[in-house]
Design an enzyme around this catalytic site. Structure first.
Site, PDB file in Angstrom:
ATOM      1  N   GLU A  63       0.912  -1.289  -0.005  1.00 22.73           N
ATOM      2  CA  GLU A  63      -0.079   0.272  -0.102  1.00 22.73           C
ATOM      3  C   GLU A  63       1.019   1.256  -0.063  1.00 22.73           C
ATOM      4  O   GLU A  63       0.440   2.220  -0.375  1.00 22.73           O
ATOM      5  CB  GLU A  63      -1.006   0.005   1.120  1.00 22.73           C
ATOM      6  CG  GLU A  63      -2.143  -1.126   1.204  1.00 22.73           C
ATOM      7  CD  GLU A  63      -1.919  -2.400   1.691  1.00 22.73           C
ATOM      8  OE1 GLU A  63      -0.626  -2.481   1.984  1.00 22.73           O
ATOM      9  OE2 GLU A  63      -2.777  -3.162   1.992  1.00 22.73           O
ATOM     10  N   PHE A 125     -11.854  -7.214  14.172  1.00 14.64           N
ATOM     11  CA  PHE A 125     -10.678  -7.770  13.404  1.00 14.64           C
ATOM     12  C   PHE A 125     -10.459  -6.658  12.267  1.00 14.64           C
ATOM     13  O   PHE A 125     -11.354  -6.009  11.510  1.00 14.64           O
ATOM     14  CB  PHE A 125     -11.048  -8.929  12.584  1.00 14.64           C
ATOM     15  CG  PHE A 125      -9.998  -9.316  11.524  1.00 14.64           C
ATOM     16  CD1 PHE A 125      -8.897  -9.921  12.056  1.00 14.64           C
ATOM     17  CD2 PHE A 125     -10.559  -9.332  10.140  1.00 14.64           C
ATOM     18  CE1 PHE A 125      -7.843 -10.185  11.096  1.00 14.64           C
ATOM     19  CE2 PHE A 125      -9.329  -9.921   9.394  1.00 14.64           C
ATOM     20  CZ  PHE A 125      -8.155 -10.477   9.761  1.00 14.64           C
ATOM     21  N   GLN A 126      -9.116  -6.283  12.106  1.00 10.07           N
ATOM     22  CA  GLN A 126      -8.628  -5.098  11.149  1.00 10.07           C
ATOM     23  C   GLN A 126      -9.319  -3.915  11.376  1.00 10.07           C
ATOM     24  O   GLN A 126      -9.439  -3.110  10.538  1.00 10.07           O
ATOM     25  CB  GLN A 126      -8.659  -5.499  10.015  1.00 10.07           C
ATOM     26  CG  GLN A 126      -7.813  -6.914   9.473  1.00 10.07           C
ATOM     27  CD  GLN A 126      -7.719  -7.159   8.218  1.00 10.07           C
ATOM     28  OE1 GLN A 126      -8.491  -7.114   7.305  1.00 10.07           O
ATOM     29  NE2 GLN A 126      -6.639  -7.651   7.901  1.00 10.07           N
ATOM     30  N   LYS A 175     -17.672  -0.733   6.121  1.00  7.65           N
ATOM     31  CA  LYS A 175     -17.854  -1.908   5.190  1.00  7.65           C
ATOM     32  C   LYS A 175     -19.435  -1.861   5.051  1.00  7.65           C
ATOM     33  O   LYS A 175     -20.038  -2.119   3.823  1.00  7.65           O
ATOM     34  CB  LYS A 175     -17.608  -3.216   5.495  1.00  7.65           C
ATOM     35  CG  LYS A 175     -17.634  -4.143   4.763  1.00  7.65           C
ATOM     36  CD  LYS A 175     -16.982  -5.583   5.071  1.00  7.65           C
ATOM     37  CE  LYS A 175     -17.110  -6.509   3.828  1.00  7.65           C
ATOM     38  NZ  LYS A 175     -16.576  -7.731   4.359  1.00  7.65           N
ATOM     39  N   MET A 484      24.065   9.283   2.240  1.00  9.69           N
ATOM     40  CA  MET A 484      24.034  10.365   2.872  1.00  9.69           C
ATOM     41  C   MET A 484      24.419  10.363   4.381  1.00  9.69           C
ATOM     42  O   MET A 484      24.848  11.120   5.212  1.00  9.69           O
ATOM     43  CB  MET A 484      22.729  11.006   2.577  1.00  9.69           C
ATOM     44  CG  MET A 484      22.390  12.326   2.998  1.00  9.69           C
ATOM     45  SD  MET A 484      23.625  13.428   2.322  1.00  9.69           S
ATOM     46  CE  MET A 484      22.748  14.378   0.964  1.00  9.69           C
TER      47      MET A 484
HETATM   48  C1  TPP Z   1      12.408   5.866   5.339  1.00  5.23           C
HETATM   49  C2  TPP Z   1      13.511   6.408   5.789  1.00  5.23           C
HETATM   50  N1  TPP Z   1      14.487   6.041   6.627  1.00  5.23           N
HETATM   51  C3  TPP Z   1      15.785   6.576   6.917  1.00  5.23           C
HETATM   52  C4  TPP Z   1      16.067   7.868   6.328  1.00  5.23           C
HETATM   53  C5  TPP Z   1      17.234   8.378   6.561  1.00  5.23           C
HETATM   54  N2  TPP Z   1      18.135   8.391   5.561  1.00  5.23           N
HETATM   55  C6  TPP Z   1      18.197   9.585   4.704  1.00  5.23           C
HETATM   56  S1  TPP Z   1      19.235   9.274   3.416  1.00  5.23           S
HETATM   57  C7  TPP Z   1      19.701   7.864   3.836  1.00  5.23           C
HETATM   58  C8  TPP Z   1      20.680   6.924   2.917  1.00  5.23           C
HETATM   59  C9  TPP Z   1      19.931   6.518   1.774  1.00  5.23           C
HETATM   60  O1  TPP Z   1      20.802   5.622   0.957  1.00  5.23           O
HETATM   61  P1  TPP Z   1      20.709   5.242  -0.471  1.00  5.23           P
HETATM   62  O2  TPP Z   1      19.096   5.045  -0.950  1.00  5.23           O
HETATM   63  O3  TPP Z   1      21.650   4.164  -0.846  1.00  5.23           O
HETATM   64  O4  TPP Z   1      21.065   6.516  -1.166  1.00  5.23           O
HETATM   65  P2  TPP Z   1      22.420   7.568  -1.175  1.00  5.23           P
HETATM   66  O5  TPP Z   1      22.350   8.330  -0.212  1.00  5.23           O
HETATM   67  O6  TPP Z   1      23.403   6.511  -1.025  1.00  5.23           O
HETATM   68  O7  TPP Z   1      22.344   8.138  -2.466  1.00  5.23           O
HETATM   69  C10 TPP Z   1      19.079   7.486   4.895  1.00  5.23           C
HETATM   70  C11 TPP Z   1      19.067   6.209   5.691  1.00  5.23           C
HETATM   71  C12 TPP Z   1      15.143   8.363   5.470  1.00  5.23           C
HETATM   72  N3  TPP Z   1      15.217   9.500   4.853  1.00  5.23           N
HETATM   73  N4  TPP Z   1      13.907   7.643   5.390  1.00  5.23           N
END
Ligand code: TPP
Length: 572
Positions: A63, A125-126, A175, A484
């Protein structure tokens, strides 16, 4: 009036049928072309009507993928994205997407199934209290209480989602009401006295702003996504040219002004360019149109635009003065405001010194990186994606370093070619959002720019891409890390790489092939060149696993707590 016997003596101007029938009719009246939905017990009466209703239905494989797809669809089509999820876990799976759409002002109309009215509140439920859960992350939410109100509530939902400052609206659908037969006005009047967005700005405020422009020595416009929602890019261009006003873009406002125009200074913010950030720091008049002075844009507010008189045009009065003291508030629609501004008489600003300064910054301090044939540089990959798509693609990103490189190295010349999760920064957004973007514009070259980690948060949506043969070019910037996060640990945590390196990763090429999607691993620039030449025009999906340099960082950067003039990593 509720009744058990269907289809008897329908009064003029009314419809007779089950709640689900009236829901489908209302969607057709709203000219909905695509529903992103996932069935389950509480929405079975609705799904029985969807079966042969004639509206395209996309079954995401989760979803959350469905709601991000609806966001991508909304961003590109300008229409509301429509989502259906079942009660309980189906509904809670869309919570992140609602928060994302709320932060980025995307119009969505979301239907959740609910347990039957007789058992609401019994932990049936749900059952989940989705209204309670989503109140802070929706523009409006409500529960259907009777068959008669269905057409009105749905009409109101589309109106609220798409007008004023757009946003997500959730309708919870018990529902039993979906199954119950009733009669309701086909096209009901809506009356929302508490919801009357101001479109036309106050004339005196526009005059004040025009006067401030005519005496400014260092003016700058900050153009945000509000320009795109108001479809005002043409008027922004006209006004900027008429007054010779330089334009800085926010991340979400990219494309609202052509990046190759001489008046464009580029993107500002944490990873924005030197000229744009310095323009915000040095300007004496800052005109914010449709942006919300987000902290990733402003840096430390103590040092933000310290010499400027600030004007702010926004359709949402709550945004004005929220973060930055504003001398000239203008509440209204950006298109209306710009159409009034272009008609004001008055001198154009005398600012030739300022324009010279901006021009020389642009020349001296562009984005930069050191290229190498191997390891492949992510910035170079982005430049190549730009070249091979003639700068005319729709770029959809996930969140992380790749997102910033996409913003830096794909200069958008047109509006509505850019889909990214800005406010919430939601990993897992990119791949499904690309599905929605491609469904909104079947002929566009859609490029999904993803990190290897974010891709792994929604890989299951490859199935939808295959099912609808969406010719998305899926470009994974594979640095084998949470790039990042790794960058911040390198700079601010003494290279203590706590859980940011990925030791086990699937073979992305084989993974794509398992879904029947063509895929390539790319390790050098020359390989990138020849494969992109081969696949960019392909009328089928392709996954490109770009093996990019693992320790490349995004620069320039404004460190947390620093002002916009304190960028590091600027070209020397
Ligand atoms: C759902 C979620 N969890 C954690 C983060 C924190 N976060 C921001 S950037 C990042 C790393 C992303 O890694 P990747 O997808 O490999 O992209 P890159 O930065 O290597 O280009 C994380 C863990 C986030 N923004 N969203």
């Amino acid at each position: 009036m509720l009744q058990e016997a269907a289809f008897t003596k329908v009064k003029a101007g009314t419809s007779n049928g089950s709640g689900a029938d009236l829901l489908i009719e209302a969607l057709k009246r709203e000219k909905v072309e695509v529903i992103f939905g996932y069935p389950g017990g509480a929405v079975l009466p609705i799904y029985d009507k969807i079966y042969d209703c004639g509206i395209t239905h996309v079954l995401p494989r989760h979803e959350q993928g469905g709601i991000h797809a609806a966001e991508g669809y909304a961003r590109i089509s300008g229409k509301a994205g429509v989502v259906i999820a079942t009660s309980g876990p189906g509904a809670t799976n869309i919570v992140t997407g609602l928060a994302d759409a709320m932060m980025d002002s995307l119009p969505l109309v979301v239907f959740t199934g609910q347990v039957a009215t007789g058992v609401i509140g019994t932990d049936a439920f749900q059952e989940a209290d989705i209204l309670g859960i989503t109140t802070p992350i929706t523009k409006h939410n409500c529960q259907i209480r009777s068959v008669e109100e269905i057409p009105r509530v749905i009409k109101e939902a589309f109106h609220i989602a798409t007008t004023g400052r757009p946003g997500p609206v959730l309708i919870d659908f018990p529902k039993d009401i979906a199954a119950l037969i009733g009669e309701a006005p086909t096209d009901p009047e809506i009356s929302l006295p508490g919801y009357q967005p101001t479109l036309e700005p106050n004339y005196l405020q526009i005059r004040k702003l025009a006067e401030a422009v005519s005496t400014a020595k260092k003016p700058v416009i900050l153009a945000g996504a509000g320009i795109l929602f108001a479809k005002a890019s043409d008027l922004l261009l006209e006004y900027a040219e008429q007054q010779q006003l330089p334009i800085v873009n926010t991340l979400l406002g990219l494309g609202s002004f052509p990046a190759d125009h001489p008046l464009s200074l580029g993107m500002a913010g944490m990873h924005g360019c030197y000229t744009a950030n310095m323009a915000l720091y040095e300007c004496d008049l800052l005109i914010n149109i449709g942006a919300r002075f987000d902290d990733r844009l402003t840096g430390n507010l103590k040092h933000f635009a310290p010499k400027a008189t600030v004007a702010h045009i926004d359709i949402d009065p709550a945004e004005i003065g929220k973060n930055v003291p504003t001398a000239i508030p203008v509440v209204g629609d950006a298109r209306e405001a710009l159409s009034m501004l272009v008609k004001q008489d008055g001198k154009t600003p005398q600012h030739s010194e300022w324009m010279k300064q901006l021009e020389s910054w642009k020349k001296e301090y562009p984005y930069w990186y050191e290229n190498a044939e191997s390891p492949l540089k992510p910035q170079r990959v982005m430049e190549m994606l730009y070249e091979k798509s003639n700068g005319d693609g729709i770029v959809v990103t996930d969140v992380g370093q790749h997102q910033m490189w996409a913003a830096q190295y794909y200069p958008f010349k047109k509006p509505n070619r850019w889909v990214t999760s800005g406010g919430l920064g939601t990993m897992g957004f990119g791949l499904p959002a690309a599905v929605g973007a491609q469904l909104a514009d079947r002929s566009a070259c859609v490029i999904a720019v993803l990190g290897d980690a974010g891709f792994q948060m929604s890989t299951q949506e490859l199935a939808v891409i295959k099912e609808f043969n969406l010719p998305i070019k899926i470009a994974i910037f594979n640095n084998r890390s949470l790039g990042m996060v790794r960058q911040w640990q390198e700079i601010f945590y003494e290279e203590r790489y706590s859980h940011s390196k990925i030791s086990v990763q699937p073979n992305f090429v084989k993974l794509a092939e398992a879904y029947g999607i063509k895929a390539y691993e790319i390790t050098t620039e020359s390989e990138a060149d020849s494969i992109l030449n081969e696949v960019m025009e392909a009328n089928e999906p392709v996954l490109l696993d770009f093996r990019v340099a693992e320790s490349e960082n995004v620069y320039p950067m404004i460190a947390p707590g620093k002002g916009s003039h304190e960028m590091v990593g600027v070209k020397k």
